[in-house]
Design an enzyme around this catalytic site. Structure first.
Site, PDB file in Angstrom:
ATOM      1  N   GLU A 103       0.713  -1.211   0.019  1.00 58.63           N
ATOM      2  CA  GLU A 103       0.104  -0.041   0.020  1.00 58.63           C
ATOM      3  C   GLU A 103       0.851   1.216   0.090  1.00 58.63           C
ATOM      4  OE1 GLU A 103      -2.382   1.571  -0.487  1.00 58.63           O
ATOM      5  OE2 GLU A 103      -4.270   0.960   0.486  1.00 58.63           O
ATOM      6  N   ASP A 104       0.356   2.505  -0.559  1.00 58.26           N
ATOM      7  CA  ASP A 104       1.110   3.591  -0.441  1.00 58.26           C
ATOM      8  C   ASP A 104       1.095   4.281   1.073  1.00 58.26           C
ATOM      9  OD1 ASP A 104      -1.659   4.200  -0.440  1.00 58.26           O
ATOM     10  OD2 ASP A 104      -1.674   5.496  -2.391  1.00 58.26           O
ATOM     11  N   ASP A 107      -4.040   5.714   6.355  1.00 54.29           N
ATOM     12  CA  ASP A 107      -4.409   7.132   6.821  1.00 54.29           C
ATOM     13  C   ASP A 107      -5.410   6.915   7.817  1.00 54.29           C
ATOM     14  OD1 ASP A 107      -4.964   9.705   6.757  1.00 54.29           O
ATOM     15  OD2 ASP A 107      -6.216   9.625   4.965  1.00 54.29           O
ATOM     16  N   PHE A 156      -1.779  16.202   3.667  1.00 51.04           N
ATOM     17  CA  PHE A 156      -2.007  15.574   2.632  1.00 51.04           C
ATOM     18  C   PHE A 156      -0.976  15.649   1.610  1.00 51.04           C
ATOM     19  CE2 PHE A 156      -3.760  14.322  -1.554  1.00 51.04           C
ATOM     20  CZ  PHE A 156      -4.633  13.234  -1.275  1.00 51.04           C
ATOM     21  N   ARG A 169       2.073  11.639  -9.154  1.00 50.84           N
ATOM     22  CA  ARG A 169       2.350  10.304  -8.637  1.00 50.84           C
ATOM     23  C   ARG A 169       3.870  10.174  -9.209  1.00 50.84           C
ATOM     24  NH1 ARG A 169      -2.059   7.284  -7.152  1.00 50.84           N
ATOM     25  NH2 ARG A 169      -3.971   7.687  -8.553  1.00 50.84           N
TER      26      ARG A 169
END
Ligand code: IMP
Length: 184
Positions: A103-104, A107, A156, A169
């Site tokens: 996963e990136d 959160d 963010f 990205r």
């Protein structure tokens, strides 16, 4: 050379990411060696995890199969709903297999929790998570990646796979956009 005039600050540099991804790969290798896994299925979560995935798997030292899932999360805004939808499922049969989700970022944890429930029901031999970033301050469910790159503050971020409105990205670092670019 990329134009980075829209970046307000860099939170994690390209060099820091490279070093930490190598360390995480070593942790992953050590873990699966310890449990005696002879094969691994690596499931990258589209699209944010792709950059980490390609860097990570090249440093893994056991036979592995690569797979992908796509999950809906933000739909253009900056807050996760808790209502997660599978847009593309994995192709491999994971029953009895060692599975590593890549996963990136974790959160709120909503996405990961749903994903773990879904994949656990398919009865893999083991199910672990590797995530580049963690935003602990935002967590809504009690969940943590098994292999985690960096804790970051509640901001963010974009870059190294992470997007805002599908952009940024491709940046080699993790950064925060100038406020006017979040308003776009
Ligand atoms: P969660 O369900 O709230 O944990 O959100 C997980 C997903 O939201 C991640 O896989 C990302 O795709 C996205 N996300 C969360 N925080 C950020 C961020 O700071 N930048 C870009 N995407 C993010």
């Amino acid at each position: 050379m990329k134009n980075t005039e829209y970046i307000a600050k860099v939170l994690v540099s390209e060099e820091q990411i490279k070093a930490r991804v190598s360390e995480m790969a070593a942790e992953v290798n050590a873990h699966y060696r310890e449990v005696g896994a002879d094969e691994l299925i690596v499931i990258g979560i589209l699209r944010g995890a792709v950059v980490l995935l390609v860097d990570l798997i090249r440093e893994l030292d056991m036979p592995l199969k690569l797979d992908f899932m796509a999950i809906s999360s933000y739909g253009g805004g900056t807050t996760s709903s808790g209502n997660v939808r599978v847009l593309k499922d994995a192709a491999e049969d994971i029953r009895g297999k060692h599975v590593l989700i890549v996963e990136d970022i974790v959160d709120t944890g909503n996405t990961l929790q749903c994903l773990l429930q879904l994949l656990q029901a398919r009865e893999p031999a083991s199910l672990k998570v590797c995530a580049l970033l963690d935003k602990p301050a935002r967590r809504k469910v009690d969940i943590k990646a098994d292999f985690s790159g960096f804790d970051i503050p509640d901001e963010f971020v974009v870059g190294y796979g992470l997007d805002f409105n599908s952009l940024y990205r491709d940046l080699p670092f993790i950064g925060v956009l100038k406020p006017e670019y979040y308003a776009k």
